[in-house]
Write an enzyme that holds these catalytic residues in place. Structure first.
Site, PDB file in Angstrom:
ATOM      1  CE  LYS A 124      -3.303  -2.814   0.135  1.00 18.99           C
ATOM      2  NZ  LYS A 124      -2.378  -3.965   0.160  1.00 18.99           N
ATOM      3  CB  CYS A 193       6.906 -11.239  -1.182  1.00 16.30           C
ATOM      4  SG  CYS A 193       6.671 -11.171   0.606  1.00 16.30           S
ATOM      5  CB  SER A 515      -2.455 -11.849  -1.461  1.00 15.28           C
ATOM      6  OG  SER A 515      -1.084 -11.961  -1.728  1.00 15.28           O
TER       7      SER A 515
END
Length: 613
Positions: A124, A193, A515
């Site tokens: 975000k 990630c 996600s």
């Protein structure tokens, strides 16, 4: 010629008090004639994508000062979606985007800064800073913390990421030892990630928008080459200030660079690389802040003509961001789109006069520049670390195979239709989105039986209790921006479906979101959301739902008359969950929910409610 915004607090007799305070921060007489450049950092020890950013703001600051500016650093919050996931912490993730945007606006406007360097990285933070940049419309450049190296273990032949650890943990046949090995191996370094999840998708999109340097989205956080991106960003922002404030060159402003065509470029990149569906939400939000008339219909239109040219985890286990970089990074994908006649190449960027010029310089298949080739050979070291720029490993060769490599040409695309699609129908009149890159072709058309859950928590319990069977369509509702509130990510339900062997046998539809690590027939952002009277709130257990990705449709197989009757009944009951949900909705979350719009609007604030204030 525009004046420095900072003159408001640095010039004139009446600003003696303000100058006294500026002097207390270290400014000298000569500094009051220079541009004051805000560095919006997002360092935190809570997030692996941000844990290494602490000293990088000052790295940029020193370069700004060498180039003739005054640098002032501040920090924003940053939420780790992976750590916040699976409990009420996820209620705060999307709302944090608005808080970050506001924080940047507050600091920059309160102190009359002339320009911004945005040091972002995870889910975000980049979107929030992007919204602020387009809201403020002063010179800006983005430089992110970079992606994490993929994990390695002897128990798997492919690189690992966070999702692998989550899936194996939910697999009842996996031993505790195997779960522990995956847990310890999946996230070996600092950085966002390692797959094409939301964070990396957004950092790649800032390149396509023209607001970040080449390599921003793909250069590993651990690699020494990334340091040069921060140094160059510091020099570049001063140059952008000189062009705007000294030469009245408005082409360097964010709204001039990130215009409608640039948003099309960014969305085409997202579709071509099979990025996270969250990027749709964030691009729509950023477009509204920049007053760009870019909406879900434009995304639908683009999704029908852009092929998928890149496939990365979680859509395929073979490739991670380090492999995208080895294949030439984002400018190689943009180059393929340009040669396919799709990309707008006449647009300026913060680093080049045009996207065409940038592609000619940075696309490894188009340039003989050895420095560029060396740059894209930057690879992983495989050494666990939380330190930026700590290794200088290079691949021996580039991946320039456009037939079978990580990045493909149009002629050898993974699929002729891209990795994202927008579906419409009576269950989602304003649309919903699916990452087709992660959907097996055998279920692109799927008719299933609705299995209703009024929250993510109850869905997880139902899946783990084997209440969901092959052929079901899991409906998770009242999890939208207003209904959640906060529009939780549904990574746990999709991961558990996968661990139960139902990844290709079930679908999931929600007014929540997913996600970037999600794959499978997972359809999110159903709009209007249930809490806003959306038809997803009218579905009942046992109803049949038809999903047709090729025809971009999703329909509840119930007559219009029956739906109308259900709506009358629901209006009387009120649009709220049928079950009592044990979640604490705080004042902060209630304030967010009060103004939140549905996902088709980017889940931004409903500005109409603020008119007249």
């Amino acid at each position: 010629m525009p004046d420095y915004r900072s003159k408001t607090s640095t010039q004139g007799r009446n600003m003696a008090g303000a100058r006294a305070l500026w002097r207390a921060t270290g400014m000298k007489d000569e500094d009051f004639k220079k541009p004051i450049i805000a560095i919006a950092n997002s360092f935190t020890q809570f997030v692996p994508g941000h844990v290494h950013l602490k000293d990088l703001g000052q790295l940029v600051a020193r370069e700004i000062e060498r180039a003739g500016g005054v640098a002032k650093e501040f920090n924003t919050i940053a939420v780790d979606d992976g750590i916040a996931m699976g409990h009420d912490g996820m209620l705060y993730s999307l709302p944090s985007r608005e808080i970050i945007a506001d924080a940047v606006e507050y600091m920059v406007n309160a102190h009359c800064a002339d320009a911004i360097v945005c040091i972002s990285n995870c889910d975000k933070i980049t979107p929030g800073m992007l919204m602020a940049a387009l809201r403020l419309n002063i010179p800006v450049i983005f430089v992110s913390g970079g992606p994490m190296e993929a994990g390695k273990t002897k128990l798997a032949s492919h690189g690992l990421d966070l999702v692998d650890a989550m899936v194996i943990a939910a697999d009842s046949t996996a031993s505790d030892e195997k779960v522990a090995e995956y847990e310890r191996s999946a996230c070996p370094t600092c950085g966002s990630c390692s797959g094409m999840f939301t964070a990396n998708s957004m950092n790649c999109l800032t390149e396509a928008l023209g607001l970040a340097l080449p390599g921003n989205g793909s250069t590993l956080a651990t690699h020494s080459d990334r340091e040069q991106l921060f140094l160059t960003a510091g020099r570049t922002i001063v140059e952008l200030c000189k062009r705007y404030y000294g030469e009245n060159d408005e082409s360097v402003l964010p709204r001039s660079i990130a215009n409608f065509k640039a948003f099309e470029n960014a969305m085409m990149l997202d579709i071509a690389m099979g990025g996270s569906t969250n990027t749709i939400l964030h691009l729509l939000a950023a477009a509204q802040e920049g007053e760009v008339a870019f909406d879900l219909r434009d995304i639908d239109r683009l999704s029908r003509k852009v092929p998928q040219l890149c496939k990365v985890a979680p859509n395929i286990q073979k490739y991670h961001m380090e492999d995208v970089h080895r294949a030439g990074g984002i400018f190689s994908i943009l180059g393929s789109l340009a040669r396919g006649g799709l990309l707008h190449t006449d647009l300026p960027t913060v680093h080049s006069r045009s996207m065409e010029e940038a592609i000619a310089k940075w696309d490894i298949t188009q340039t003989d520049d050895e420095a560029v080739h060396t740059f894209f050979k930057a690879g992983p070291a495989g050494i666990p670390t939380q330190t930026a720029f700590s290794q200088s490993t290079r691949w021996e060769t580039l991946d320039d195979d456009r037939e079978n490599g990580c990045i493909r040409s149009f002629e050898h695309a993974y699929s002729q239709e891209g990795g994202l699609a927008v579906l419409y129908g009576n269950i989602a009149l304003d649309g919903c989105v699916v990452k087709t890159a992660g959907v097996d072709e055998s279920i692109h058309v799927f008719e299933g039986t609705a299995k209703i859950f009024e929250s993510q928590d109850s869905a997880v319990r139902g899946i783990l209790a084997d209440e969901v069977k092959a052929g079901d369509i899991v409906i998770i509702r009242y999890e939208g921006p207003k209904g959640g509130p906060g529009m939780q990510e549904m990574l746990y339900p999709t991961s558990y479906l996968k661990s139960k062997g139902l990844g290709k046998a079930c679908a999931l539809l929600t007014d929540g979101r997913f996600s970037g690590g999600t794959s499978g027939l997972s359809i999110g952002h159903a709009s209007p959301e249930a809490a806003a009277g959306g038809a997803i709130g009218l579905v009942r257990d046992g109803d049949k739902v038809l999903i047709d990705i090729p025809n971009r449709s999703i329909n509840l197989l119930v007559s219009d008359e029956e739906l109308a009757q259900r709506r009358v009944e629901q209006d009387k009951k009120g649009w709220k969950p049928a079950e009592v949900r044990p979640r604490k909705v705080t004042t902060a979350l209630k304030a967010y929910a009060l103004l939140a719009t549905s996902a088709d609007k980017g889940a931004v604030r409903n500005k109409a409610m603020l008119e007249g204030l």
